[in-house]
Structure formats: C-alpha cells, structure tokens
Design an enzyme around this catalytic site. Structure first.
Site, PDB file in Angstrom:
ATOM      1  N   ILE A  68       0.981  -1.268   0.099  1.00  0.00           N
ATOM      2  CA  ILE A  68      -0.175   0.154   0.006  1.00  0.00           C
ATOM      3  C   ILE A  68       0.841   1.199   0.158  1.00  0.00           C
ATOM      4  O   ILE A  68       0.690   2.114  -0.641  1.00  0.00           O
ATOM      5  CB  ILE A  68      -1.011  -0.060   1.175  1.00  0.00           C
ATOM      6  CG1 ILE A  68      -1.799  -1.205   1.229  1.00  0.00           C
ATOM      7  CG2 ILE A  68      -1.966   1.294   1.051  1.00  0.00           C
ATOM      8  CD1 ILE A  68      -2.675  -1.344   2.264  1.00  0.00           C
ATOM      9  N   GLY A  71       6.518   4.129   4.596  1.00  0.00           N
ATOM     10  CA  GLY A  71       6.426   4.995   5.557  1.00  0.00           C
ATOM     11  C   GLY A  71       7.936   5.052   6.149  1.00  0.00           C
ATOM     12  O   GLY A  71       9.012   4.402   5.707  1.00  0.00           O
ATOM     13  N   ARG A  72       8.287   6.144   7.071  1.00  0.00           N
ATOM     14  CA  ARG A  72       9.676   6.338   7.439  1.00  0.00           C
ATOM     15  C   ARG A  72      10.018   5.127   8.332  1.00  0.00           C
ATOM     16  O   ARG A  72      11.228   4.920   8.297  1.00  0.00           O
ATOM     17  CB  ARG A  72       9.624   7.714   8.055  1.00  0.00           C
ATOM     18  CG  ARG A  72      10.624   7.844   8.868  1.00  0.00           C
ATOM     19  CD  ARG A  72      12.105   8.330   8.125  1.00  0.00           C
ATOM     20  NE  ARG A  72      13.155   8.435   9.075  1.00  0.00           N
ATOM     21  CZ  ARG A  72      13.697   7.455   9.482  1.00  0.00           C
ATOM     22  NH1 ARG A  72      13.895   6.144   9.466  1.00  0.00           N
ATOM     23  NH2 ARG A  72      15.003   7.943  10.347  1.00  0.00           N
ATOM     24  N   GLY A 105       8.401   1.699   8.513  1.00  0.00           N
ATOM     25  CA  GLY A 105       8.039   0.578   7.884  1.00  0.00           C
ATOM     26  C   GLY A 105       7.154   0.726   6.874  1.00  0.00           C
ATOM     27  O   GLY A 105       7.190   1.748   5.969  1.00  0.00           O
ATOM     28  N   ASP A 157       2.931  12.111  16.660  1.00  0.00           N
ATOM     29  CA  ASP A 157       3.213  12.075  15.126  1.00  0.00           C
ATOM     30  C   ASP A 157       1.845  12.728  14.358  1.00  0.00           C
ATOM     31  O   ASP A 157       1.574  11.828  13.256  1.00  0.00           O
ATOM     32  CB  ASP A 157       3.774  10.954  14.663  1.00  0.00           C
ATOM     33  CG  ASP A 157       4.492  10.939  13.259  1.00  0.00           C
ATOM     34  OD1 ASP A 157       4.846  12.133  12.955  1.00  0.00           O
ATOM     35  OD2 ASP A 157       4.805  10.023  12.726  1.00  0.00           O
TER      36      ASP A 157
END
Ligand SMILES: Nc1ncnc2c1ncn2[C@@H]1O[C@H](COP(=O)(O)OP(=O)(O)OP(=O)(O)O)[C@@H](O)[C@H]1O
Length: 734
Positions: A446, A449-450, A452, A563
C-alpha cells in the site's frame, strides 16, 4: 547595634499594621460590594482603600511566605477555592506583584486552564483589572522607593517582588536604564491614580451590533447586542466593555511601562538595519507608526484586534523582527498587512545554537543510509521483508547499554498497558499467525513510511498490515519487547476515529501490526496536497472534530500521538477520518539509520512539531545519555493546529521555507502566516491558541472540541444595516 535594629523593627511594625488593616478590610466587606456594578460613593471609597493597601503591600518588605499568604487571603476574598489558588500558584501567580503584572488575556487563559467556574473567573478578572488600574504606579516606583533598611539584613532578599525578568534567547534582558517612563507618557488625566496610564480611545458605534459570544473585558459578562449604548470598543487596544463598565477600567490602554521599556530596548538593541523585514516573505513591512502613538499595543492582544470577522489583518503597527545569528529573539508582533494574519504571542524559546540537520525522506529521494522509500509513496509490488538488509551503520551505542534498552520512564504515560499483571493472556488474544493472513499478490504494497511499510492482506476481511522496521534496535532479542511497547498503544484503543487494531505478529524478525483496511488508502495529506482538493467549512469542522475526538480519546488512555500529521489521518470518506501511527515516533527511531549530517525525517515533519520539541532537538543525540523528545498532550495540540491550518487553507505552513529556517523560526517563537482565507475569526483564533509558544497556553483537545462545536455554523457577513434597524431579525445579523 540598637541603631541598626530600629529601622527594621519599624519596618516590621509598618508591615504588621498594613497587613492587619488589609485583613480587617477584607473581613468588613465583600467582593460583591467591591465589584458593585452601581459603583456608588461607598464603593469608590472601598475601592480606593483596597487599592491603596494593596499598593502598600507590594512596597513593604516581606518574606516570600508572607507574600504568598497575603495573596492567598485576597484570592479567597475574591471567591477562589483552595484548588483555584493552588492552580494560580502553579502558574507562578504567587504574589501580588505577579497578579498586578499579568495581562487580561493571560489571566483569562489561566482561569480557563484551571477550569474556574464562570462566576469565579469573572470576579478574578474584574477585581484584577481594578487593582491593576490603581496600582500601576506603586509597582513602577517600587524599585526606586524600596530602600533596604540600613544594617545587616536578616531575611533573604525577596526576588518575588522584582519585576519579572524577560528572557530573550536564553539571556536576561536588563531593564532599560535609558528609558525612564516615570514622567512619560503623560496621561491627559494626571490624577494620582493613573500616573503611567494611557487612556483608551472609546468608540461608540451608531450601528446595531451583535457581538457573538464576546464578553466584556471588565465584567466578563456577554456584551450582548444593542443599539448605540450597549458597549464600546477602544480604537487602540480593541478592548470591548459595557458602557457602564467603562469607568472602572481605568486608563490601562496598550502597553504597561515595563513592556514599553522592553520594546524600546529591543528597538535600540536590534534595529541595526534590515530588522523591519518579514523573515518569511522578505517583503518589507509597511512603516510602523510612532512608538508614542496610543495604538501601540501588547502583542498578545492582537487577536482581538480584528473587528471584522473576515479580516485577517490585525490593526497593529509593525515591529522589528530579529535576524538569525543576532542571538536575540525577533518580535513577531503583528503589523498592518492586507493579506497576512500574524500570530500575536511572542513568547520566545531559547534556541540552542546548533540547529540539527534534517534530511527529508521523500518518495524516491534516496539517501545512502536510508532503508527504504518514505513519505508513504505508493510503489509497485514488493514482497514482505525485502527491506531486511541491515545497515552496517547501526549504532553500536545501543549494545553498550547494560540495561538492554531504552528507558521508558517518561512513557509511563503511554506505555502502561503491557505492565499490568496477567497481560500475557491479553497479548495472546491479539496474536495473529502470519500464515493465516492471505497477502494480496496483485497489490501487496500500500505504501512506504519512514518506519516501515504497509501491506494489503486478507484476514477474515480486508486488512492493512504495518510491517514495523525494528532495525533501530541492534540487539535482536530486544526488538520484540520494544515492538510490543509500540503495539501496546494500539491494543486497548476502540474509537470510531482511531484505526481499528486487529492484532499483531512477530516472527522471523518481522513485526506486523494488523489493522482494518481503510478503503482507498486515501490520506488527508493526499486529498489536500496531492489532489489539491478543498474542504468546505462544515466539512473542515466535522473532520477536525473527529480528529480532535480521536486524539482526545487517546489522551484519556494515556497515549500520546506524537506524530499527528495529515499523512497519518486516513480519509475513509469525505465525512470520516481515521487516525493512525500513534505512539511510535521516538528520537531513537528518528536517529536510525544514523546519518553523519543529522536525522532523516519525514517531509514536512518540522511543520508539525511544537517549539519545545524543536528546542530539544540536538545534533549530538546520544541514545544512552540524551533525553527523549519531550512530547506532551500539548505538543499534539500544536500538531493539530498545523492540521487545522492545512484544512482551512489547503496549504502547508512554511511550505516554501527550508527546513533549517523553519526550525530556526519555530525555535524563536515565530508562526506561519495565514493567507486571506475564507474563514471566521474564531477559526483563526483557534489556530492561534493551538500554536501558542508556551505549551501551557494551548488548549486541551476537550477545549478544542468544545470550541469547534460552538463555532458559528455560517460565516458572518458584515452588512450595513438598512433602516429601520430594529425591524431586522436577530438572525439577520449572521
Ligand atoms: N489502515 C490503513 N488502511 C489503508 N491504508 C493505510 C492504512 N494505514 C496506512 N495506510 C497507507 O499506507 C501508506 C504508508 O503509511 P505509513 O503510515 O507507513 O507512512 P506515512 O504516514 O505515509 O509516511 P511517514 O513515514 O511520513 O509517516 C500511506 O499512504 C497510508 O495511506
């Protein structure tokens, strides 16, 4: 010896007399009389007596304990409970001097934060205004008039009575000796009460006016609506008061002498060329008006300065702004501008001299040490665990730890869930066998990300599996424990606007968090900044409320998001958002993979971090010795402010500005400007509050939610009344 003792004993006597008189006066009257709306002759005398005594109290020499006690007696008289007084004490209002110095805005905000009931808040604000208007000159002359009694002093010098020192860039700015305001500016009414006062410029409108939920600055009661005489507004400082309250306010318009002195000092010290430029736009600021003009006002009152609901320009003059490297803070005082909304609070954060380098991880923008693409870039097919190649640069430092891992003391707040007894059973309940997940062969990945990647799968329904990268923990044996700590934030959450946690797995150094799949995988970031679609005001408000409720729920579960970004807000539909990626961000994650030049951070991350986080970022982060980033519920509120900005404007604050510059600006208390967007003053005000430099001044999510609920449903339009005014309906004012 006797000669030396005499003056101090006479001081002691005087003190006892004054304090006793004050106590007697308190006993013999009530706060209702003191604040009496009628303000008859007796009340005038009472007010005079009180203020004189308070003025004298601020001048006499006392121990800190005595000062605290006398303020507490006064506050009890005003109607504050012990808890209220304690709250003020925590907020440094411990002595009369601090009460007499505090601005209305600050005091109101303190009362709100302490959840004072409306009546107590009103009494406190009202009585403080009266005291302040009377006692200005006591405070001002105090430094000159207090003379140390000759002879050896037995008591410790009282620092509490000093005028609070102003911290700029971590350095104390000395009070000016060059500017002496004891004689100027002169008020036209030179009564002894208002020696240093600046008169308000009251203006009485001839139009029919409705003031929404605005309250009188003096009595704190709603201004209501009316014709001609209901209330008046000061043209200079924008205070709004009932006509009958006007007389009690005093000539307290604009700056206090201490603020003026501070600002003059700033001018003298900083105005060495090029200071009048806006550091963001590099457009010269329109020339400022004379410092002596009465419209010169506290930066923190600027939020009230917009008289139009649509106006984005506070009517305050330009202030000099600092330049990098000066070591001094720039003042982000608002100035006249047609397009920009500037943020009024100028509270400064001392910035350490080294700004860490942040390398932005974006899309395919690979960096040597970078394990994977980031920024949630949607990429083609991939297989599980393809990013397992471990960086040889993994920190050795972690191995040096003999306790085997990071200290989570600070996170007792959000990591409580796995430490309770009998937890293993509850973990077993949410363990999913990775073999039981059917991976989507056609569209597995999909996004990245930073920290994972997110994969698509099927487990009794469509699921999204976030594969956490745990390489930042060198010791493999510790990874499972750390992963569980991160998952524990998800484990006990059940909220409509929080990504639904279904389970987790850990096998073969693969760490997966299984959650329900959000159809379309659309993020709020993608919607606003990639597709560049706009949200209308009702939708903005609805989605903001959902975000607010979601994070508020997390906070009640003692989980900090840490975050909160539009990238971590999934848009299920135009009517529903779901929050993800909470409780994971840490300095240890950020500092892996180790880069010589700084950290690899997600793009626009700096736009969301609060100034106090910026201030704690260090180039020389050491996982053994350095503190974790000081996330709090208020840093989440700050991040929410950025989300709110994005939703209102469709833009990213500081978008075109380099990361280092954003860091520097934030560290110095500067805010992004709001373009002239179509939103109400209340909406901008909410943003201002979320972005307050001092975390304690920011609202909680509960407050924000209440505010969002009470926002006017429609944009107010400032129409000229078509006469006869009284024929217009109440609703037509909107
Ligand atoms: N539950 C979910 N359902 C559908 N898609 C999801 C889900 N969770 C995450 N995604 C998608 O996965 C992608 C990667 O998400 P991830 O949270 O790993 O990184 P990110 O937030 O985009 O980037 P960053 O590293 O900046 O946080 C995002 O595009 C997001 O839309």
């Amino acid at each position: 010896m006797k000669k030396e003792e005499r003056p101090s004993s006479s001081c002691e006597e005087e003190k006892n007399v004054v304090l006793q008189k004050f106590r007697d006066l308190l006993k013999s009257s009530s706060i209702e009389t003191f604040l009496s709306p009628g303000f008859d002759h007796d009340t005038k005398i009472l007010e005079k007596n009180y203020c004189e005594l308070v003025g004298r109290i601020t001048k006499i020499k006392q121990t800190d304990k005595e000062r605290r006690e006398i303020l507490s007696t006064w506050l009890t008289f005003v109607g504050l409970s012990a808890q209220n007084i304690r709250h003020l004490e925590i907020c440094s209002i411990t002595v009369f001097d601090s009460l007499l110095k505090i601005s209305q805005t600050e005091l109101r905000s303190l009362a709100d934060r302490g959840r004072f009931d409306a009546e107590t808040k009103r009494k406190l604000l009202q009585s403080t205004v009266i005291l302040q208007s009377h006692c200005q000159h006591y405070l001002h002359h105090k430094r000159d008039s207090i003379e140390e009694p000759p002879g050896p002093s037995t008591s410790t010098p009282n620092t509490a009575c000093n005028i609070p020192s102003l911290m700029v860039g971590g350095n104390k700015i000395l009070q000016s000796t060059s500017m002496n305001f004891s004689s100027a500016p002169k008020s036209p009414k030179t009564s002894s009460r208002f020696v240093h006062a600046i008169p308000h410029k009251w203006h009485r409108s001839t139009k029919f006016r409705f003031s929404g939920d605005a309250v009188c600055h003096f009595c704190q009661r709603p201004l209501g609506f009316g014709f001609l005489n209901a209330w008046e507004k000061c043209r200079s400082c924008k205070w709004k008061v009932h006509t009958q309250c006007k007389g009690r306010v005093g000539d307290s318009c604009g700056l206090t002498p201490d603020h003026l002195r501070f600002l003059f000092d700033k001018l003298i010290q900083e105005n060495n060329g090029g200071m009048w430029n806006d550091p963001q736009s590099a457009v010269p600021i329109p020339g400022s008006r004379s410092m002596n003009e009465p419209a010169f006002q506290y930066p923190d009152t600027a939020i009230d300065s917009s008289s139009s609901t649509n106006s984005s320009a506070p009517s305050t003059p330009a202030m000099p702004l600092g330049v990098p490297g000066s070591g001094l803070n720039p003042l982000t005082a608002p100035y006249r501008s047609e397009r920009k909304f500037l943020f009024p609070d100028t509270e400064m954060y001392s910035m350490h001299n080294k700004v860490p380098i942040l390398v932005i991880s974006e899309g395919d923008n690979h960096i040597e040490a970078k394990p994977d693409e980031s920024e949630g870039t949607i990429v083609a097919q991939d297989s599980i665990g393809s990013n397992e190649a471990q960086s040889s640069e993994a920190s050795d430092k972690f191995n040096r730890r003999n306790d085997g891992g990071h200290q989570w003391e600070r996170h007792t707040w959000n990591m409580s869930t796995i430490r309770v007894p009998n937890t293993q059973a509850s973990w077993n309940e949410v363990t999913i066998q990775p073999e039981s997940i059917e991976w989507d062969k056609r569209q597995l990945l999909i996004g990245n990300g930073r920290f994972g990647k997110v994969l698509r799968g099927f487990h009794y329904g469509d699921v999204a599996v976030k594969m956490f990268d745990m390489n930042h923990i060198r010791e493999k044996s510790k990874r499972a424990e750390e992963f569980k700590l991160e998952v524990s934030a998800y484990k006990n959450t059940r909220h409509d606007n929080i990504a639904l946690f279904l389970g987790y797995f850990m096998s073969d150094d693969k760490y997966g968090l299984v959650m329900s799949l959000c159809k379309g995988s659309q993020t709020l970031y993608g919607f606003l900044h990639v597709e560049k679609r706009k949200l209308d005001l009702p939708t903005t408000r609805r989605l903001a409320q959902q975000i607010c409720q979601g994070v508020s729920y997390l906070h009640t579960k003692k989980i900090l998001h840490k975050d909160l970004r539009t990238k971590n807000v999934l848009l299920e539909s135009i009517n529903k958002v779901v929050i993800t990626d909470f409780g994971v961000l840490s300095m240890r994650r950020l500092s892996y993979p180790k880069a010589d030049y700084g950290y690899i951070a997600p793009k626009f991350w700096v736009n969301y971090i609060a100034p106090e986080i910026v201030a704690s970022l260090r180039c020389d982060y050491d996982e053994f010795y350095s503190e974790e980033l000081p996330f709090t519920e208020f840093s989440d509120v700050y991040a929410f402010g950025t989300l709110w900005y994005e939703m209102l404007t469709g833009l990213m604050p500081f978008k075109a500005t380099e990361v280092e510059r954003v860091l520097w600006m934030k560290g110095n208390g500067m805010k992004a400007v709001i373009p002239n967007v179509n939103c109400t003053r209340e909406m901008k005000e909410l943003l201002t509050k979320c972005w307050m430099a001092d975390p304690n001044d920011r609202p909680t999510f509960v407050d924000i939610n209440l505010k969002l609920t009470s926002l006017p449903r429609k944009q107010r339009v400032n129409r000229s009344p078509s006469f006869p005014v009284m024929m217009k309906s109440y609703e037509s004012a909107f």
